[in-house]
Enzyme design. Structure first.
Site, mmCIF file in Angstrom:
data_model
loop_
_atom_site.group_PDB
_atom_site.id
_atom_site.type_symbol
_atom_site.label_atom_id
_atom_site.label_comp_id
_atom_site.label_asym_id
_atom_site.label_seq_id
_atom_site.Cartn_x
_atom_site.Cartn_y
_atom_site.Cartn_z
ATOM 1 N N ARG A 133 2.117 4.654 14.029
ATOM 2 C CA ARG A 133 1.630 4.358 12.758
ATOM 3 C C ARG A 133 0.074 4.031 12.879
ATOM 4 O O ARG A 133 -0.207 2.957 13.393
ATOM 5 C CB ARG A 133 2.346 3.381 12.149
ATOM 6 C CG ARG A 133 1.918 2.934 10.790
ATOM 7 C CD ARG A 133 2.838 1.792 10.214
ATOM 8 N NE ARG A 133 2.181 1.200 9.218
ATOM 9 C CZ ARG A 133 1.458 0.074 9.032
ATOM 10 N NH1 ARG A 133 1.574 -0.705 10.309
ATOM 11 N NH2 ARG A 133 0.850 -0.459 8.072
ATOM 12 N N ILE A 162 10.052 -8.056 1.209
ATOM 13 C CA ILE A 162 10.695 -8.764 -0.150
ATOM 14 C C ILE A 162 11.171 -7.904 -0.926
ATOM 15 O O ILE A 162 12.289 -8.557 -1.629
ATOM 16 C CB ILE A 162 9.312 -9.379 -0.727
ATOM 17 C CG1 ILE A 162 8.772 -10.390 0.237
ATOM 18 C CG2 ILE A 162 9.359 -10.147 -2.008
ATOM 19 C CD1 ILE A 162 7.144 -10.806 -0.391
ATOM 20 N N GLU A 168 9.944 3.397 8.201
ATOM 21 C CA GLU A 168 8.786 4.040 8.726
ATOM 22 C C GLU A 168 9.050 4.782 10.041
ATOM 23 O O GLU A 168 8.341 5.824 10.277
ATOM 24 C CB GLU A 168 7.648 2.998 8.459
ATOM 25 C CG GLU A 168 7.274 2.381 7.239
ATOM 26 C CD GLU A 168 6.231 1.312 7.351
ATOM 27 O OE1 GLU A 168 5.590 0.973 6.423
ATOM 28 O OE2 GLU A 168 6.711 0.400 8.285
ATOM 29 N N ARG A 184 -3.316 -11.601 1.649
ATOM 30 C CA ARG A 184 -4.518 -10.935 1.028
ATOM 31 C C ARG A 184 -4.555 -11.110 -0.424
ATOM 32 O O ARG A 184 -3.600 -11.285 -0.957
ATOM 33 C CB ARG A 184 -4.416 -9.604 1.408
ATOM 34 C CG ARG A 184 -4.737 -9.098 2.917
ATOM 35 C CD ARG A 184 -4.451 -7.561 3.201
ATOM 36 N NE ARG A 184 -3.085 -7.436 3.946
ATOM 37 C CZ ARG A 184 -2.587 -6.455 4.040
ATOM 38 N NH1 ARG A 184 -2.934 -5.231 3.520
ATOM 39 N NH2 ARG A 184 -1.266 -6.511 4.621
ATOM 40 N N ASN A 196 5.113 0.737 15.841
ATOM 41 C CA ASN A 196 4.674 0.368 14.401
ATOM 42 C C ASN A 196 3.959 -0.966 14.565
ATOM 43 O O ASN A 196 4.461 -2.088 14.705
ATOM 44 C CB ASN A 196 5.676 0.371 13.611
ATOM 45 C CG ASN A 196 5.391 0.378 12.084
ATOM 46 O OD1 ASN A 196 4.207 -0.378 11.696
ATOM 47 N ND2 ASN A 196 6.154 0.433 11.320
ATOM 48 N N ASP A 223 4.931 -16.868 3.446
ATOM 49 C CA ASP A 223 6.427 -16.385 3.579
ATOM 50 C C ASP A 223 6.961 -16.534 2.449
ATOM 51 O O ASP A 223 7.248 -17.437 1.923
ATOM 52 C CB ASP A 223 6.936 -16.801 4.769
ATOM 53 C CG ASP A 223 8.336 -16.348 4.970
ATOM 54 O OD1 ASP A 223 8.983 -15.785 4.274
ATOM 55 O OD2 ASP A 223 8.684 -16.155 6.316
ATOM 56 N N HIS A 265 0.514 2.408 3.126
ATOM 57 C CA HIS A 265 2.156 2.217 3.079
ATOM 58 C C HIS A 265 2.599 3.816 2.576
ATOM 59 O O HIS A 265 3.910 3.925 2.341
ATOM 60 C CB HIS A 265 2.685 1.170 1.757
ATOM 61 C CG HIS A 265 2.278 -0.034 1.978
ATOM 62 N ND1 HIS A 265 1.867 -0.980 1.422
ATOM 63 C CD2 HIS A 265 2.338 -0.652 3.330
ATOM 64 C CE1 HIS A 265 1.602 -2.079 1.669
ATOM 65 N NE2 HIS A 265 2.234 -2.099 3.100
ATOM 66 N N HIS A 274 6.591 -1.258 -2.876
ATOM 67 C CA HIS A 274 6.803 -1.627 -1.482
ATOM 68 C C HIS A 274 6.136 -3.187 -1.389
ATOM 69 O O HIS A 274 4.908 -3.219 -1.321
ATOM 70 C CB HIS A 274 5.919 -0.781 -0.328
ATOM 71 C CG HIS A 274 6.039 -1.141 1.199
ATOM 72 N ND1 HIS A 274 6.734 -0.709 1.996
ATOM 73 C CD2 HIS A 274 5.204 -2.234 1.471
ATOM 74 C CE1 HIS A 274 6.494 -1.174 3.206
ATOM 75 N NE2 HIS A 274 5.675 -2.052 2.729
#
Length: 395
Positions: A94, A330, A380, A242, A11, A284, A182, A209
């Site tokens: 992934r 988060i 995942e 982003r 991943n 963060d 996602h 997510h």
């Protein structure tokens, strides 16, 4: 496939690669070990842990070795030494973007890999990062089966109007449409929700997510019917670095009046925006929550405002909201963020129980909430292992 076959799941993130080794001989894949390849430290390192989190193996390389496949060779060598030769049946990857052609897992032949590399303009930062290990492992063990599992696949059934942009139709014919991302996370959460709350399986659900990358998915009957990311992983919510959804006029302004190049705008949108750009401090969320700087509060406020706003958009698609699920780094760990989003959605019937939320229980809604609210850790890697098992069993 031998009875003891296992798959190595990779991943790939922006600066590190999480991995897990799964035994797929049973009905459900079983984790044998997990680890991290961190290529961006001064001396790139490999760490392997057992399922209980105890250290099994660690090694470091010189920086000059980082891009030459040494760390991947170390992983493959560890598996052979620790679990025996011939144990590894495949490597599952992934892959962020599958484009219009790939709606499920597929073996990574040279032809398929080339097609996926051609999709790089749709995910310029993520796609090369996901595909680099494919080439490296192929050079080390050419005969080893490699399988692609796509973040876009879960959303492959999106249909107009949810899948469309309001631009001339000729561009959609060239693949310019909303794909969503996602998907491996949303797929896992949808399955887990059906296990813990079967009565909600067919109900109107939004999964949030929330992490350094963040998006929402509207589920009906466990299937994606709308999502916040679009052609690329840049759209939708505020993220770590982003921007999420933005007025296209801003981009025109940056190019026409600030005289920024396309490359500079791309770097700004992907690397300098989001929580980092608004706060001027960090991408963060943990750092921002611990800060007393007003700019940190403003970044958090914008993050929760946009998340709640987009939950309402997803609820509109679903024509109501029965269930809200938080997942991702988060979503799983930041109780303050869950609480703030819940407060903004009180008008939709969301009521979060403070005690349940503080202790991150599985179900965190209060008894008077009309929306059942959950915290479900995503997985995942397990989803990829399941897909690899299906592909190998079909051979």
């Amino acid at each position: 496939m031998p009875a003891s076959a296992s798959v190595l799941v990779l991943n790939s993130g922006s600066s590190s690669i999480k991995f897990g080794l799964f035994d797929i001989s049973a009905a459900e894949p079983v984790l044998l070990c997990s680890g991290l390849l961190d290529e961006h430290e001064a001396r790139p390192r490999l760490v392997v842990k057992d399922p209980a989190g105890e250290d099994l193996f660690e090694t470091r390389r010189e920086a000059s070795d980082a891009d030459s496949g040494h760390l991947f060779a170390d992983v493959l060598g560890f598996i052979e030494d620790h679990f025996g030769k011939g144990r590894l049946g495949a490597v599952g990857h992934r892959i962020v973007h599958g484009g219009p052609d790939y709606s499920g897992p597929v073996e990574l032949t040279e032809e398929v890999t080339a097609k996926l590399e051609a999709l790089t303009p749709l995910a310029p930062l993520h796609q090369p990062r996901c595909l680099a290990p494919v080439r490296t492992i192929r050079a080390i063990q050419p005969a080893l089966t490699q399988i692609a599992c796509f973040d876009t696949a879960f959303h492959h059934g999106l249909a107009p109007p949810a899948s469309s942009f309001a631009i001339p139709r000729r561009f959609e014919a060239r693949g310019v449409r909303r794909y969503g991302f996602h998907g491996l996370s949303f797929e896992y959460v949808a399955g887990r929700l059906a296990e813990i709350a079967p009565n909600l399986a067919a109900r109107r659900t939004v999964v949030a997510h929330l992490g350094n990358g963040a998006s929402l998915c509207a589920l009906r009957d466990g299937r994606s019917v709308d999502t916040t990311m679009g052609l690329t992983p840049l759209d939708g919510l505020v993220m770590g670095t982003r921007c999420g959804a933005i007025d296209p006029g801003v981009l025109l302004y940056l190019q026409q009046h600030e005289k920024m190049s396309v490359e500079a705008v791309q770097h700004l949108l992907y690397h300098e925006s989001g929580l980092l750009g608004v706060s001027g401090l960090s991408s963060d969320m943990r750092t921002l929550l611990a800060s007393r700087d007003p700019a940190a509060h403003e970044a958090i406020d914008l993050f929760t405002f946009r998340a709640a706003q987009e939950v309402a958009v997803m609820a509109n698609t679903l024509q109501g909201l029965d269930c809200l699920v938080f997942t991702g780094g988060i979503g799983e760990h930041a109780k303050e963020i869950r609480s703030a989003i819940g407060e903004r959605l009180a008008w939709l019937g969301v009521r979060i129980d403070p005690v349940a939320n503080d202790t991150a229980r599985e179900r965190i809604n209060s008894s008077d909430s009309s929306v059942e609210t959950f915290v479900i850790p995503t997985n995942e890697e397990l989803t990829i292992a399941r897909h690899c098992k299906t592909v190998l069993n079909a051979e």
